[in-house]
Motif scaffolding. Sequence first.
Motif, short mmCIF file in Angstrom:
data_model
loop_
_atom_site.label_atom_id
_atom_site.label_comp_id
_atom_site.label_asym_id
_atom_site.label_seq_id
_atom_site.Cartn_x
_atom_site.Cartn_y
_atom_site.Cartn_z
N GLN A 120 0.82 -1.21 0.00
CA GLN A 120 0.00 0.00 0.00
C GLN A 120 0.86 1.27 0.00
O GLN A 120 0.67 2.17 0.81
CB GLN A 120 -0.95 0.01 1.19
N ILE A 121 1.82 1.30 -0.94
CA ILE A 121 2.71 2.46 -1.04
C ILE A 121 1.92 3.62 -1.67
O ILE A 121 1.46 3.51 -2.80
CB ILE A 121 3.95 2.13 -1.90
N PRO A 122 1.75 4.71 -0.95
CA PRO A 122 0.98 5.84 -1.51
C PRO A 122 1.81 6.61 -2.53
O PRO A 122 2.96 6.96 -2.26
CB PRO A 122 0.66 6.70 -0.28
N MET A 123 1.24 6.84 -3.69
CA MET A 123 1.92 7.63 -4.72
C MET A 123 1.41 9.06 -4.71
O MET A 123 0.22 9.29 -4.46
CB MET A 123 1.71 7.01 -6.10
N PRO A 124 2.27 10.01 -4.99
CA PRO A 124 1.83 11.42 -4.98
C PRO A 124 0.83 11.69 -6.10
O PRO A 124 0.84 11.04 -7.15
CB PRO A 124 3.14 12.20 -5.22
N GLU A 125 -0.06 12.63 -5.86
CA GLU A 125 -1.04 13.01 -6.87
C GLU A 125 -0.38 13.97 -7.86
O GLU A 125 -0.46 15.19 -7.74
CB GLU A 125 -2.25 13.68 -6.20
N THR A 126 0.30 13.38 -8.86
CA THR A 126 1.01 14.18 -9.85
C THR A 126 0.72 13.62 -11.24
O THR A 126 0.29 12.48 -11.39
CB THR A 126 2.53 14.13 -9.62
N PRO A 127 0.98 14.43 -12.29
CA PRO A 127 0.86 13.90 -13.65
C PRO A 127 1.76 12.70 -13.89
O PRO A 127 1.46 11.85 -14.73
CB PRO A 127 1.28 15.10 -14.52
N LEU A 128 2.88 12.63 -13.17
CA LEU A 128 3.80 11.50 -13.33
C LEU A 128 3.16 10.21 -12.83
O LEU A 128 3.34 9.13 -13.42
CB LEU A 128 5.10 11.78 -12.57
N THR A 129 2.41 10.29 -11.74
CA THR A 129 1.70 9.11 -11.23
C THR A 129 0.60 8.69 -12.20
O THR A 129 0.31 7.50 -12.35
CB THR A 129 1.13 9.40 -9.84
N LYS A 130 0.00 9.66 -12.88
CA LYS A 130 -1.03 9.34 -13.87
C LYS A 130 -0.45 8.45 -14.97
O LYS A 130 -1.11 7.52 -15.45
CB LYS A 130 -1.60 10.63 -14.45
N ILE A 131 0.79 8.72 -15.38
CA ILE A 131 1.44 7.88 -16.39
C ILE A 131 1.60 6.47 -15.85
O ILE A 131 1.40 5.48 -16.57
CB ILE A 131 2.81 8.48 -16.77
#
Length: 496
Positions: free
Chosen positions: A333-344
């Motif tokens: 459950q590693i949280p990823m930042p809410e960024t355009p990079l995470t969208k990719i």
Amino acid sequence: MTISHVPYPSPSTLKRFPHVHDDPSTLSHALDPFTITTSTGFLPYATAPVDLPDAFHPLKSLVERMPVVKLDGKPGLLATYEFGPAVAAELPDLTDEVEKLVLPDGSPDRFTMTAVFRDYTFVASSYLLEPCWENWCKNPDEGYGLGREVLPKSVARPMYRCAQILDLPPFMSYAASYALFNYTFADHSKGLSDYSNLRLIRGFERGLDPKSSEAGFILTHVDMVKETGSLISGVLRVVDTLEQHGPRNQINDGYREILTAMEKIEASMEDMWGNSKPSEYLSFRVFIFGITKQSMFPSGVIYDGVEDNKPLSFRGESGANDSIIPLLDHLCQIPMPETPLTKILHEFRAYRPAPHREFLTYIREKSEEIGVQNYSVQDSETAVLFLKVLNHVRSFRWRHWLFAREYIIRRTPHPTATGGSPIVTWLPNQLSAVMDLMIHIYDSYLAPKEGVTIVNGAKDRIAGHRKQVEPMMELVRDQKDKLAKEVEKWCQERGV
């Protein structure tokens, strides 16, 4: 005292993945070749076919004559920039033959179809990027130039139909074409036992020579993924035991199984440096770019005869489409930042085979439902094992960053990776996320801190477990600072 063990896998896992403990050799070819078992992991349940059905002889002939250097050591069609004209002259539209790829019971032969799809994707990428290859060879300082804007009907229609049936994007992908369905053996009796026994089925440049950097780049991934059967077994042991309120020691054993698998995977990953020379990567890399976010295809690509001939765009082949680290991302459950990079990162999910997507989604949802992370940090022994798993995610991503830096960033100003992600900032986005979580867990549950208590753990026990991870955490903090400085440096130099 005898400790009872809960059933493994759980009924809910077996309901979703009924073949997970099956003998791979018994599986029907009607199943997607990437149907997951704890024997084969994320590899296909059987080695991919080298030959195609007779009806696809024109396709096979082209793809065998295609490489810059063929299997016999002689120049191929790409060496003289004659591949595009050969496709136009020789390849008929075999879409109707795709429909005939069925088993005796009439169900689609997805195993054979994936081999056909693999070969069409090699033809498609070579056709579209051949002008870029020619430009790169003749004028390397001028970049890649432009690729072809239209994919002929004879390639577009049958590849698109295969992709529909296989539930894949109609473009070259990491698992179903370029890497994991593109290897065979020099000696089939030895199988996956030794890296030196691996051979490529298709290659763009010099990949049919097993000592080439192209072969090394692809086959190192195969050598890594061969260890994922036990990785999946360990993940299921953790999730299924926790779901059924089983004993903590069994969950800890699951983490230990994961750690053993990751040690082998990362040892194989480290061999990339020797198997594929950084100075030779850019050459065959030309052929694995996608369409999305690439300067070579500013207006997309028209697939003639498909989707009313409107321009289409797909992301390119990328090792980021491998399922190893996403599996651990979801389990932990590693949280990823809410960024355009995470969208990719999320967009890449579509390029994995359907069974991979289904399994990763299941682990993500089940881990959230049963609270894997929260359970793991409530006991110091489990917390240490959990941190060590996270550390493998960190070290895997750190090594991937080093690969990107040494194979690509230092050698070309091209701003995007083959998958269309920003070359400098995308990997650090995910790498920083796991380091942040490691620091949070250590500081909250293991660090010497007034008022911190851990259920079932006395202070001396916690101190003993803390000593196991203190050097690791010191490295993490140092690496986090180093990464930030490196990214800032490269961004400034490239004007990002």
